[in-house]
Design a protein around this motif. Sequence first.
Motif, PDB file in Angstrom:
ATOM      1  N   MET A  60     -12.766 -21.869 -25.157  1.00  0.00           N
ATOM      2  CA  MET A  60     -12.326 -21.205 -26.395  1.00  0.00           C
ATOM      3  C   MET A  60     -11.425 -22.100 -27.217  1.00  0.00           C
ATOM      4  SD  MET A  60     -13.732 -18.186 -26.373  1.00  0.00           S
ATOM      5  CE  MET A  60     -12.818 -17.109 -27.455  1.00  0.00           C
ATOM      6  N   TRP A  93     -19.650 -15.732 -24.810  1.00  0.00           N
ATOM      7  CA  TRP A  93     -18.864 -14.530 -25.058  1.00  0.00           C
ATOM      8  C   TRP A  93     -19.560 -13.484 -25.924  1.00  0.00           C
ATOM      9  CZ3 TRP A  93     -14.500 -13.804 -22.370  1.00  0.00           C
ATOM     10  CH2 TRP A  93     -13.898 -14.937 -21.790  1.00  0.00           C
ATOM     11  N   LEU A  94     -20.459 -13.913 -26.777  1.00  0.00           N
ATOM     12  CA  LEU A  94     -21.030 -12.960 -27.740  1.00  0.00           C
ATOM     13  C   LEU A  94     -22.497 -12.628 -27.460  1.00  0.00           C
ATOM     14  CD1 LEU A  94     -19.327 -14.290 -30.999  1.00  0.00           C
ATOM     15  CD2 LEU A  94     -18.577 -12.458 -29.469  1.00  0.00           C
ATOM     16  N   ALA A  95     -23.299 -13.625 -27.153  1.00  0.00           N
ATOM     17  CA  ALA A  95     -24.715 -13.355 -26.897  1.00  0.00           C
ATOM     18  C   ALA A  95     -24.932 -12.387 -25.723  1.00  0.00           C
ATOM     19  CB  ALA A  95     -25.475 -14.665 -26.677  1.00  0.00           C
ATOM     20  N   PRO A  96     -24.146 -12.500 -24.637  1.00  0.00           N
ATOM     21  CA  PRO A  96     -24.391 -11.577 -23.511  1.00  0.00           C
ATOM     22  C   PRO A  96     -24.167 -10.108 -23.846  1.00  0.00           C
ATOM     23  CG  PRO A  96     -23.104 -13.463 -22.779  1.00  0.00           C
ATOM     24  CD  PRO A  96     -23.162 -13.537 -24.285  1.00  0.00           C
ATOM     25  N   ILE A  97     -23.383  -9.813 -24.881  1.00  0.00           N
ATOM     26  CA  ILE A  97     -23.149  -8.401 -25.228  1.00  0.00           C
ATOM     27  C   ILE A  97     -23.914  -8.003 -26.495  1.00  0.00           C
ATOM     28  CG2 ILE A  97     -20.905  -8.305 -24.076  1.00  0.00           C
ATOM     29  CD1 ILE A  97     -19.601  -8.475 -26.882  1.00  0.00           C
ATOM     30  N   GLY A  98     -24.803  -8.863 -26.968  1.00  0.00           N
ATOM     31  CA  GLY A  98     -25.577  -8.519 -28.157  1.00  0.00           C
ATOM     32  C   GLY A  98     -24.744  -8.576 -29.432  1.00  0.00           C
ATOM     33  N   ALA A  99     -23.780  -9.518 -29.464  1.00  0.00           N
ATOM     34  CA  ALA A  99     -22.908  -9.664 -30.633  1.00  0.00           C
ATOM     35  C   ALA A  99     -23.043 -11.053 -31.238  1.00  0.00           C
ATOM     36  CB  ALA A  99     -21.455  -9.396 -30.245  1.00  0.00           C
ATOM     37  N   ALA A 116     -28.798  -7.568 -19.958  1.00  0.00           N
ATOM     38  CA  ALA A 116     -28.842  -8.787 -20.768  1.00  0.00           C
ATOM     39  C   ALA A 116     -29.660  -9.853 -20.066  1.00  0.00           C
ATOM     40  CB  ALA A 116     -27.424  -9.297 -21.029  1.00  0.00           C
ATOM     41  N   VAL A 162     -20.473  -6.323 -18.336  1.00  0.00           N
ATOM     42  CA  VAL A 162     -19.765  -6.864 -19.493  1.00  0.00           C
ATOM     43  C   VAL A 162     -18.597  -5.950 -19.827  1.00  0.00           C
ATOM     44  CG1 VAL A 162     -21.844  -7.937 -20.419  1.00  0.00           C
ATOM     45  CG2 VAL A 162     -21.193  -5.647 -21.177  1.00  0.00           C
ATOM     46  N   ILE A 182     -19.972  -2.539 -31.249  1.00  0.00           N
ATOM     47  CA  ILE A 182     -19.162  -3.726 -30.958  1.00  0.00           C
ATOM     48  C   ILE A 182     -17.829  -3.531 -31.671  1.00  0.00           C
ATOM     49  CG2 ILE A 182     -18.947  -6.228 -31.230  1.00  0.00           C
ATOM     50  CD1 ILE A 182     -21.263  -5.655 -29.440  1.00  0.00           C
ATOM     51  N   ARG A 234     -18.104  -4.909 -26.267  1.00  0.00           N
ATOM     52  CA  ARG A 234     -18.803  -3.637 -26.344  1.00  0.00           C
ATOM     53  C   ARG A 234     -17.765  -2.513 -26.359  1.00  0.00           C
ATOM     54  NH1 ARG A 234     -24.296  -2.811 -25.073  1.00  0.00           N
ATOM     55  NH2 ARG A 234     -25.380  -4.691 -25.739  1.00  0.00           N
ATOM     56  N   GLU A 248     -19.136 -20.871 -27.586  1.00  0.00           N
ATOM     57  CA  GLU A 248     -18.426 -19.587 -27.656  1.00  0.00           C
ATOM     58  C   GLU A 248     -19.408 -18.434 -27.791  1.00  0.00           C
ATOM     59  OE1 GLU A 248     -14.095 -20.667 -29.634  1.00  0.00           O
ATOM     60  OE2 GLU A 248     -15.729 -20.063 -30.941  1.00  0.00           O
ATOM     61  N   TYR A 265     -25.709   0.416 -30.445  1.00  0.00           N
ATOM     62  CA  TYR A 265     -24.520   0.206 -29.613  1.00  0.00           C
ATOM     63  C   TYR A 265     -23.381  -0.282 -30.497  1.00  0.00           C
ATOM     64  CZ  TYR A 265     -26.365  -4.644 -29.535  1.00  0.00           C
ATOM     65  OH  TYR A 265     -26.868  -5.877 -29.868  1.00  0.00           O
ATOM     66  N   ILE A 282     -25.254  -4.084 -18.397  1.00  0.00           N
ATOM     67  CA  ILE A 282     -26.306  -4.119 -19.413  1.00  0.00           C
ATOM     68  C   ILE A 282     -27.418  -5.034 -18.936  1.00  0.00           C
ATOM     69  CG2 ILE A 282     -24.751  -3.610 -21.332  1.00  0.00           C
ATOM     70  CD1 ILE A 282     -24.987  -6.542 -22.135  1.00  0.00           C
ATOM     71  N   PHE A 308     -31.810  -6.544 -26.612  1.00  0.00           N
ATOM     72  CA  PHE A 308     -30.887  -5.620 -27.287  1.00  0.00           C
ATOM     73  C   PHE A 308     -31.604  -4.653 -28.220  1.00  0.00           C
ATOM     74  CE2 PHE A 308     -28.563  -9.527 -26.284  1.00  0.00           C
ATOM     75  CZ  PHE A 308     -27.676  -8.997 -25.354  1.00  0.00           C
TER      76      PHE A 308
END
Lengths: 105, 384
Positions: A1, B134-140, A79, A86, A45, A59, B130, A43, A77, A37
């Motif tokens: 990050m 962090w984002l692709a796995p939750i559909g974001a 995924a 998650v 976010i 989520r 990133e 869903y 999920i 998805f």
Amino acid sequence: MGPCPSCRHDELEWAEVAGTGLVVARCKVQRGVGPPFSDEVPYVIALINLAEGFLFITRALGELSLGERVRLQWAEIQATPWPCAVPDFSPAHSKATRGSKETPL
Amino acid sequence: MGVRSFETAVVAGYAELPVTKRAVADTPELLRRAVSAALEHAQLTRAEVDGLAVAGFTLAPDHAVHIARALGLTVKWLAPQEPGGVGAISACMAAARAIDAGDAEVIVCVGGDSLDSTTLERIMADFSTEVANWLAPIGAHPANVAFALLQDRYMNEFDVSREEIGRVAVLQRANGARNPLALLSDAITMDDYLAAPPVVAPLHLFDCVQPGSGASAVVICQADRAPRPESPRLLAGAELHNLASDLSARTLGWSAFIEPLLGAAGIRRGDLDVLELYDDYPLMVLWQLEELGFCKPGTGARFLREHDLSLEGSPSLNTGGGMLAIGQAGAAGGYVPVVEAIRQLFGDGGARQKTSVEYALASALGMLGYGLPLSVGALIAGRG
């Protein structure tokens, strides 16, 4: 990050957080995503300001108001490429579970 | 902060392929068509080109030199660019500096992609470390979710309604209706805008650009080398990357350089006749109006309500309809504001040509990180 956004210190360590925070923004994904998805819409976010003081995209479950206190749970999920747990947040006072009625933003 | 004025560089010609929903050719072929058309517009030949800046999300396995080969260009100046929204401005800035410095004499800047929905989905899910972690796995994954969150926060912080943000889309689609290249070629009413189905609420259908395939190119050279005397002059540019520390940022970067940028171009804000602002979402057009200093933070919608920014007003905003009308073909998206600014300065706008354009500003944002755009840039050009 990347380094710390406020002081740019770049030797960071993993730390456990309490898993509570306040809702800063939310959105509801209804279309425009591909598999897996697309099978899961709609869903929610949300952008959560965690108690430790940083912003987290996650989520979320159910109707969330801005500024509302939320707490972490984990959700399975489907995924790709394998199912995984998650972070998922729901109102701190509720016992809502995935599949409960979601209200429009 | 990267503000740079230019001495001798002009845009000798440009080309913009129409964005198509289906991939009609592979990426190198789209880039080749754009470059050929731009050189024809500039009245220059392939043999006269000695510099190339190129960007695309779908170049792999090719790199810049392979694209030079595909384009039939032998170059002594070669500059791969970021494929995001700012890539076209970065390319023009790098080219203008190289022209001023004498590193090259005729530089082609080109960007574009051949994209089908599966390819686009893969690119977005794997957009950055990133995003992938962090984002692709939750559909974001990019881009709707990030901008839906920005818009939800903005609407609540500044008490702005969907209708007020929708003014951007209605205005641009009216301009797009006069643009023969527009993929969405019809004007819309506010009722149409409000009745559109949700995509990622609060974003609805007419907040989102239509993805597709295409490419655009511009040719940059010294003023005395340009065959067409009306070739617009590149006056100044600025870019800034990774300024905002996290996604609570209210400043993405334009406000840090806009005053010095106007100064470097030798003009005042009120001298600008057309504003071509990257419009991946209508909110970001308002955001740019605010950070570029036309109004205070949170008042972009009010500024739009109280000022006529149509083709008859001043300044005129997104005269070709922007990507909301034209569509977004990967790295060609960043060329939409640049090409329309140059087109207006050439006087090539046809049914949407604004009268007596002296100065134009193109502005863009790009490359999403963890929920916020990482790169911004702006370019000022003047009539040749």
